[in-house]
Structure formats: C-alpha cells, structure tokens
Design an enzyme around this catalytic site. Structure first.
Site, PDB file in Angstrom:
ATOM      1  N   GLU A 243      44.843  32.555  19.050  1.00  0.00           N
ATOM      2  CA  GLU A 243      44.070  32.731  18.691  1.00  0.00           C
ATOM      3  C   GLU A 243      43.167  31.385  18.771  1.00  0.00           C
ATOM      4  OE1 GLU A 243      41.041  35.217  16.384  1.00  0.00           O
ATOM      5  OE2 GLU A 243      42.746  35.469  15.911  1.00  0.00           O
TER       6      GLU A 243
ATOM      7  N   SER B 269      38.385  29.514  18.942  1.00  0.00           N
ATOM      8  CA  SER B 269      37.136  30.065  18.737  1.00  0.00           C
ATOM      9  C   SER B 269      36.987  31.440  19.460  1.00  0.00           C
ATOM     10  CB  SER B 269      35.984  29.309  18.186  1.00  0.00           C
ATOM     11  OG  SER B 269      36.375  28.376  19.821  1.00  0.00           O
TER      12      SER B 269
ATOM     13  N   ALA C 200      38.403  33.275  22.250  1.00  0.00           N
ATOM     14  CA  ALA C 200      39.240  33.792  22.964  1.00  0.00           C
ATOM     15  C   ALA C 200      41.153  33.742  21.810  1.00  0.00           C
ATOM     16  CB  ALA C 200      40.169  33.429  24.242  1.00  0.00           C
TER      17      ALA C 200
ATOM     18  N   ASP D  78      43.589  19.207  32.661  1.00  0.00           N
ATOM     19  CA  ASP D  78      43.875  18.524  31.825  1.00  0.00           C
ATOM     20  C   ASP D  78      44.780  19.230  31.145  1.00  0.00           C
ATOM     21  OD1 ASP D  78      43.628  19.182  29.267  1.00  0.00           O
ATOM     22  OD2 ASP D  78      43.049  21.838  29.121  1.00  0.00           O
TER      23      ASP D  78
END
Length: 385
Positions: A61, A63, A65, A174
C-alpha cells in the site's frame, strides 16, 4: 527455485503514482485492453467491470494506491489489482494516465501485461498479469550475488524488454530491482511505467528528478534534461552489477553530492575531453569533479572478474558520458551472452525466452545449501542450457 515459489509480494507500481501531480481529465478510451483477444472469456463476465475480479489479499500500500492479489472471474487467472484512489477535486494522477496510455500499446514478453482498466468515481484500477516476486526480493532471498547463469538470463530479458520499448521511442525512467517482476519460472518483466515517457520530439527536455537515486546516471544528477535511452542503460548497468556483486554499486545516502562522489570513485574524473559539454551542465562543480581518482570496476566489484565478459559489458553500460553508453540492442549481442543458445535471438517478441529448451533458472547457492540440509537435493541437477 527455493523460496521464490512461496513469495507473493508484487510491486506493480504501488508507489510511483505518488511522486507527481494529478490531472483533471479522464483517460481517453478507458476501457479494457486488447487482452480480450488473447484469453478465453467466460460468458457474462465482462472486461472493465469490478465484479469480474475477486480480491484475495493485500500485497502493498502506498499513499494513493493499494495493490492486491486477485483472481479474474473472466478466465480464472491470477491477477494483480492496482487500485488508485481518486480525489474528487484532483482527478486521475498524471502517472496513471501515462502508464495506461503506454502499456495499452506495449505487447512484449518482457513487459508486464495490462489486462484491464476499471474506473469508478472513487477509484481507478489497473489489472495486471500476476508475477510471483520482483528482483529486489529475489536478491534479498539470495544474498551475496546471484548465480552467474541466472544473472545472464535475467539480464538478457531486461535488455530484451528495453530494446523493445526503446524501439517504440519510450523511456522507462525508473528502472530499479523493485520494478523488475519475476515469475516462478524465471521470466523477467519491466513494470511500473508511471514515470515513463514517449520520446517523440527530437531534443525534447525532461525532468531530472527521475530514477531512484542509486540508479540515476551522473548526467541527470548534474541536471541534464535532454537525456534519451542512455538513462535506462545506466540504470540497467547498475542492476547488472548489483546482481553479480550482491549489493548496489552506487549506494549513496545523503543526496546527489554523495551519489556523484561514489560514481567518480569508480569511473574516475570526467573531463571535457571525455565528456563534451560537461562544464555546461546546470549542477557542474569543478571541485567535486576533481575530488576523486578512478578505480577499476573490478576493484570495487571483485566478482565481476570471475564472470567472463561481465566487466566489459558493465563498463560499456556505466559510461559517464551518456552518448558513449552501449544501446540495449547492441548489449544483447555482447560476448557476455555467448553461452546462451543462439535460438534465443529468434524468439518472437511476444514469446518468453524460457520456451527455448533447456533454458531455465539454476538453483542459487543458498537454495542448494538448504536442499542439502533437508536431504532433498536430486542426484542429477538439471542444466541451465
């Protein structure tokens, strides 16, 4: 495979959506993807409907999603459900828009497959194929560096996926072990395209706040914004060395200044001769550049010298001057991969390289040790190829 079969944690982009702002427009064509044409659909179970998927357990989990393991009622397959919470005033995150628009058009065995997209007033859910673990967790379970054959297999698939997206003029931006998903068979797939961008305009500038710090190239650390596929190659080179060495090669702790120092310790002091335009970069600091002297890669990462061709490939990927880095397509042809069966180069883009006979993961050393202790080691261990 050892513990890999037991791992169910998946990092299918649970954090990248928190790093940028949100848009106010819905995603164009926000319906199910082309997955309907490749799987057998059960009558009455439509794509694009939340009722078509069952949540089994929460995996992680962030912030904005939450990621769940689930099962598709459409075809009975395991899936990953990335549920993004939508704020009424802020709309859909830009990263989600990018990820959806890019992944809908990317079809490759080494890129995670987006099965479906579900939008409600409160949430946006991406339905991905299920993968058992990621490279970060796999390396965490097998400390001290991976089996050289497994490094070869993972790296070949990583470069294969990169070559494909770069041919599509897409930068991932990324790459890190957490964003490389691995199946129980050893298939590796690029995931989390929240920061990815389509490079369709020549000399287009981008943000330099991309890629995790340990995997960010020196040109971007120095403020360059006109990077290209060389950004992903640097990150892939860092991951390559980390798989062999068992620890990150440039593990800074206090920001870009220390990160650059660690890079100069390995690559040596760049100059205008070796890096044209170096002094014109926004964050160029001549004192910082002159404060380190080079050491060979094999001195910093001693295990590189034990794997034929590894040091040479790493040095071609980890070149300070961005235009001097090898491309993913050329890296696939490097001598490091010469032990691989030549059939791998004929495998279609949509097909896994593990379909080639005898290509499979080797047991890692810690798995072999556990197997010996338990007395379960088979007399004839299978060959990798």
């Amino acid at each position: 495979m050892g513990d890999l079969l037991c791992v169910s944690a998946v990092r299918a982009g649970c954090c990248s959506c928190c790093s940028e702002g949100r848009g106010s427009q819905p995603i164009p064509g926000l319906q199910h993807t082309d997955a309907a044409s490749t799987v057998e659909q059960r009558p009455g179970m439509p794509f694009g409907a939340a009722t078509s998927y069952v949540h089994l357990e929460k995996l992680c989990e962030g912030s904005c999603a939450t990621v769940y393991k689930g099962i598709s009622r459409i075809n009975g397959q395991l899936v990953v459900l990335k549920v993004i919470r939508l704020e009424a005033e802020e709309g859909v995150p830009f990263t989600a828009v990018r990820e959806a628009s890019l992944l809908k058009h990317l079809k490759h065995a080494n890129v995670v497959l987006l099965h479906d997209i579900i939008q409600t007033k409160e949430t946006l859910t991406f339905v991905f194929e299920y993968m058992h673990t990621d490279l970060a967790q796999y390396m965490g379970q097998h400390p001290g560096g991976l089996h050289s054959c497994n490094v070869m297999l993972f790296m070949f698939q990583l470069l294969r996926g990169l070559a494909y997206i770069h041919q599509q003029h897409i930068l991932h931006r990324d790459l890190k072990p957490q964003n490389l998903l691995i199946s129980c068979l050893g298939e590796l797939k690029l995931a989390d395209f929240g920061l990815a961008r389509a490079k369709s305009i020549p000399r287009q500038t981008y943000s330099c706040e991309v890629a995790a710090l340990w995997y960010r190239p020196p040109d971007v650390l120095l403020g360059a914004t006109d990077y290209s596929s060389d950004l992903d190659i640097w990150s892939a080179g860092c991951i390559f060395v980390e798989m062999i060495q068992g620890q990150p090669i440039f593990a800074g702790t206090s920001g870009t200044h220390e990160q650059l120092l660690k890079i100069w310790e390995v690559l040596g002091v760049p100059t205008e001769d070796t890096w044209p335009g170096l002094s014109k970069l926004p964050n160029y600091d001549p004192e910082l550049v002159a404060s380190r002297r080079p050491q060979r890669l094999r001195v910093i990462c001693d295990r590189l010298s034990r794997v034929p061709g590894a040091e040479d490939l790493a040095s071609k990927m980890l070149t300070a001057f961005p235009r001097g880095r090898i491309s993913a397509q050329h890296a696939l042809l490097h001598g490091f991969f010469s032990p691989l069966p030549p059939q791998l180069y004929q495998v279609p883009a949509g097909q896994s390289v593990l379909t080639v006979p005898e290509v499979r993961l080797q047991p890692e050393m810690c798995d072999l040790f556990v197997s010996y202790r338990k007395g379960h080691l088979s007399q004839g261990s299978s060959k990798f190829w």
